[in-house]
Design an enzyme around this catalytic site. Structure first.
Site, PDB file in Angstrom:
ATOM      1  N   HIS A  50      27.601   2.455-114.797  1.00 28.64           N
ATOM      2  CA  HIS A  50      27.459   1.365-115.759  1.00 28.64           C
ATOM      3  C   HIS A  50      28.801   1.159-116.480  1.00 28.64           C
ATOM      4  O   HIS A  50      29.715   1.973-116.362  1.00 28.64           O
ATOM      5  CB  HIS A  50      26.329   1.648-116.768  1.00 28.64           C
ATOM      6  CG  HIS A  50      26.543   2.841-117.634  1.00 28.64           C
ATOM      7  ND1 HIS A  50      25.918   4.054-117.436  1.00 28.64           N
ATOM      8  CD2 HIS A  50      27.335   3.019-118.725  1.00 28.64           C
ATOM      9  CE1 HIS A  50      26.301   4.911-118.347  1.00 28.64           C
ATOM     10  NE2 HIS A  50      27.165   4.322-119.147  1.00 28.64           N
TER      11      HIS A  50
HETATM   12  P1  TYD Z   1      22.809   7.022-119.392  1.00 27.13           P
HETATM   13  O1  TYD Z   1      23.838   6.594-120.379  1.00 27.13           O
HETATM   14  O2  TYD Z   1      22.384   6.036-118.348  1.00 27.13           O
HETATM   15  O3  TYD Z   1      23.291   8.364-118.653  1.00 27.13           O
HETATM   16  P2  TYD Z   1      24.451   8.628-117.561  1.00 27.13           P
HETATM   17  O4  TYD Z   1      25.489   7.566-117.697  1.00 27.13           O
HETATM   18  O5  TYD Z   1      24.960   9.988-117.894  1.00 27.13           O
HETATM   19  O6  TYD Z   1      23.817   8.596-116.216  1.00 27.13           O
HETATM   20  O7  TYD Z   1      21.535   7.543-120.202  1.00 27.13           O
HETATM   21  C1  TYD Z   1      20.453   8.192-119.560  1.00 27.13           C
HETATM   22  C2  TYD Z   1      19.215   7.956-120.405  1.00 27.13           C
HETATM   23  O8  TYD Z   1      19.365   8.526-121.687  1.00 27.13           O
HETATM   24  C3  TYD Z   1      18.912   6.473-120.617  1.00 27.13           C
HETATM   25  O9  TYD Z   1      17.506   6.306-120.558  1.00 27.13           O
HETATM   26  C4  TYD Z   1      19.390   6.195-122.026  1.00 27.13           C
HETATM   27  C5  TYD Z   1      19.244   7.544-122.712  1.00 27.13           C
HETATM   28  N1  TYD Z   1      20.272   7.773-123.743  1.00 27.13           N
HETATM   29  C6  TYD Z   1      19.910   7.785-125.072  1.00 27.13           C
HETATM   30  O10 TYD Z   1      18.728   7.599-125.436  1.00 27.13           O
HETATM   31  N2  TYD Z   1      20.862   7.996-126.020  1.00 27.13           N
HETATM   32  C7  TYD Z   1      22.161   8.211-125.682  1.00 27.13           C
HETATM   33  O11 TYD Z   1      23.020   8.404-126.576  1.00 27.13           O
HETATM   34  C8  TYD Z   1      22.530   8.189-124.289  1.00 27.13           C
HETATM   35  C9  TYD Z   1      23.951   8.415-123.870  1.00 27.13           C
HETATM   36  C10 TYD Z   1      21.555   7.970-123.354  1.00 27.13           C
END
Ligand code: TYD
Length: 132
Positions: A50
């Site tokens: 992302h």
């Molecule tokens: P995501 O940012 O997509 O993780 P990565 O980039 O490491 O794969 O986040 C994973 C899940 O966690 C998504 O459902 C959103 C949630 N999340 C939060 O609730 N708070 C946060 O600060 C972060 C970073 C993620």
């Protein structure tokens, strides 16, 4: 053009172990509003995929290693994350992916704002369109 922008962190190492110091706006290009940690990533799993519309983040690998891919839509770069001595900027509108996590990898990420799903761009095609 290099997408790799790093910020040095003080590491105090002696026989007792290692101390890693990160002082918000002194060591990072912003005041920290949120910190999160990525760990226990299963072998072969990747994360990220992302970009953020506005959020700026700095990531540092506290233990183990992984690879961070940074992509501005034109240039793409792979950065080895394996040092506590510097943090890597994940700027706004940079598509990023994390791969090749070691079993013991712990990534700390510092962000300049609170969590907001509205700030995410999770489709690579949308990311490319917005960057135009
Ligand atoms: P995501 O940012 O997509 O993780 P990565 O980039 O490491 O794969 O986040 C994973 C899940 O966690 C998504 O459902 C959103 C949630 N999340 C939060 O609730 N708070 C946060 O600060 C972060 C970073 C993620």
């Amino acid at each position: 053009m290099s997408l790799e922008v790093s910020y040095p962190f003080k590491n105090i190492e002696n026989a007792d172990g290692k101390l890693v110091v990160i002082e918000s706006a002194r060591n990072l290009p912003f005041e920290i509003k949120r910190t999160y940690f990525i760990m226990n990533v299963r072998k072969g799993e990747s994360r990220g995929f992302h970009a953020h519309k506005e959020l700026r983040q700095v990531a540092v690998c506290l233990k183990g290693s992984c690879k961070m891919i940074l992509d501005d839509g034109i240039n793409k770069q792979t950065v080895a994350m394996n040092s506590t001595k510097e943090g890597l900027l994940i700027d706004k509108m940079i598509w990023h992916e994390m791969h090749e996590f070691s079993d013991d990898c712990i990534l700390a990420v510092f962000a300049d704002d609170y969590y907001d799903e509205e700030d995410y761009i999770r489709s690579y095609d949308c990311f490319l369109e917005k960057g135009e």
